[in-house]
Design a protein around this motif. Sequence first.
Motif, PDB file in Angstrom:
ATOM      1  N   ILE A   1       0.835  -1.203   0.000  1.00 44.91           N
ATOM      2  CA  ILE A   1       0.000   0.000   0.000  1.00 44.91           C
ATOM      3  C   ILE A   1       0.866   1.248   0.000  1.00 44.91           C
ATOM      4  O   ILE A   1       0.641   2.194  -0.763  1.00 44.91           O
ATOM      5  N   ILE A   2       1.875   1.278   0.847  1.00 41.83           N
ATOM      6  CA  ILE A   2       2.721   2.469   0.981  1.00 41.83           C
ATOM      7  C   ILE A   2       3.591   2.673  -0.250  1.00 41.83           C
ATOM      8  O   ILE A   2       3.825   3.817  -0.678  1.00 41.83           O
ATOM      9  N   LEU A   3       4.073   1.603  -0.850  1.00 41.71           N
ATOM     10  CA  LEU A   3       4.893   1.757  -2.056  1.00 41.71           C
ATOM     11  C   LEU A   3       4.127   2.493  -3.149  1.00 41.71           C
ATOM     12  O   LEU A   3       4.686   3.340  -3.856  1.00 41.71           O
ATOM     13  N   PHE A   4       2.838   2.184  -3.288  1.00 44.45           N
ATOM     14  CA  PHE A   4       2.042   2.881  -4.292  1.00 44.45           C
ATOM     15  C   PHE A   4       1.517   4.214  -3.779  1.00 44.45           C
ATOM     16  O   PHE A   4       1.514   5.214  -4.507  1.00 44.45           O
ATOM     17  N   GLY A   5       1.048   4.254  -2.519  1.00 44.46           N
ATOM     18  CA  GLY A   5       0.429   5.456  -2.000  1.00 44.46           C
ATOM     19  C   GLY A   5       1.412   6.582  -1.739  1.00 44.46           C
ATOM     20  O   GLY A   5       1.259   7.692  -2.267  1.00 44.46           O
ATOM     21  N   VAL A   6       2.419   6.314  -0.929  1.00 45.42           N
ATOM     22  CA  VAL A   6       3.431   7.337  -0.664  1.00 45.42           C
ATOM     23  C   VAL A   6       4.251   7.596  -1.928  1.00 45.42           C
ATOM     24  O   VAL A   6       4.646   8.730  -2.203  1.00 45.42           O
ATOM     25  N   GLY A   7       4.449   6.553  -2.726  1.00 47.48           N
ATOM     26  CA  GLY A   7       5.189   6.733  -3.976  1.00 47.48           C
ATOM     27  C   GLY A   7       4.516   7.710  -4.914  1.00 47.48           C
ATOM     28  O   GLY A   7       5.173   8.577  -5.511  1.00 47.48           O
ATOM     29  N   VAL A   8       3.199   7.619  -5.044  1.00 50.07           N
ATOM     30  CA  VAL A   8       2.518   8.531  -5.961  1.00 50.07           C
ATOM     31  C   VAL A   8       2.516   9.959  -5.425  1.00 50.07           C
ATOM     32  O   VAL A   8       2.637  10.917  -6.186  1.00 50.07           O
TER      33      VAL A   8
END
Length: 272
Positions: free
Chosen positions: A23-30
Amino acid sequence: MERRRVPGLTGELAAEFAGTMIIILFGVGVVAQVVAGGIGDHDSIAWAWGLGVTLAVYTSAKISGAHLNPAVTVALATFREFPWRKVAPYALAQTLGAFAGALLVRWNYSEVLAKVDPDHTIKTQGVFSTLPGNGTLPVHTGGALRDQIIGTAILLFLILAVTDLRNSAPAANLGPVVVGLIVVAIGFAWGTDAGYAINPARDFGPRLASFLTGYDGAWRDQYGDLYFWVPIVGPLVGGVLGAGLYRLLIGRYLPGPEDVTPPATQPQTAAV
């Protein structure tokens, strides 16, 4: 025939760690891409968080139930007979997964973050953790706390609605997609006052990662007030309220016994 291995607590915690990290890889990444790279906008943020949740649920649901959020875990312990002895280990695994994911994002985007905000200030702090009014609008602690309670109540109400097998649950393994769309919808409608953390692990893990990598003000908001507790307390309260409202308004009127299937056999998911 080889017997199917039933995962123990270690396997469940590994799944919660991995799912929350995704979740964080996509969420914080974006968010890093939008804020530091100037690529994308609010809509791409909402969609990436939702897709991250969908992929995380598909990854971990068969092993741990894909809670991926301490607010979900506490609500399920309160209303769905999830064992209370597992609540703290699940929450720790979720927070560590969020922390690990945020560290990867921090490392990968280190050059562009340093260029946009060399002193690592409030300007890019919101890449990792939430702020009242997203750091710019006139919202203070009370308004943000209210927002987190309401937003997480909506999340848990709808999660229970779409995972209750007595209700019109999504068929053909589409539950994770629907849960991801719930997160997208919350992002579209409830992202102004507090950045829709709706998940203590999602906020605290990345907040800790940012603090340890140069964001000295990570625990405070743009007014200098201690803020980190708001995205923890608000979701924990809101999650129980939302789950309780679902039972009060919908669950008790559905036919058949309430579903108490162990979480490792049925997705009872997740959040940002």
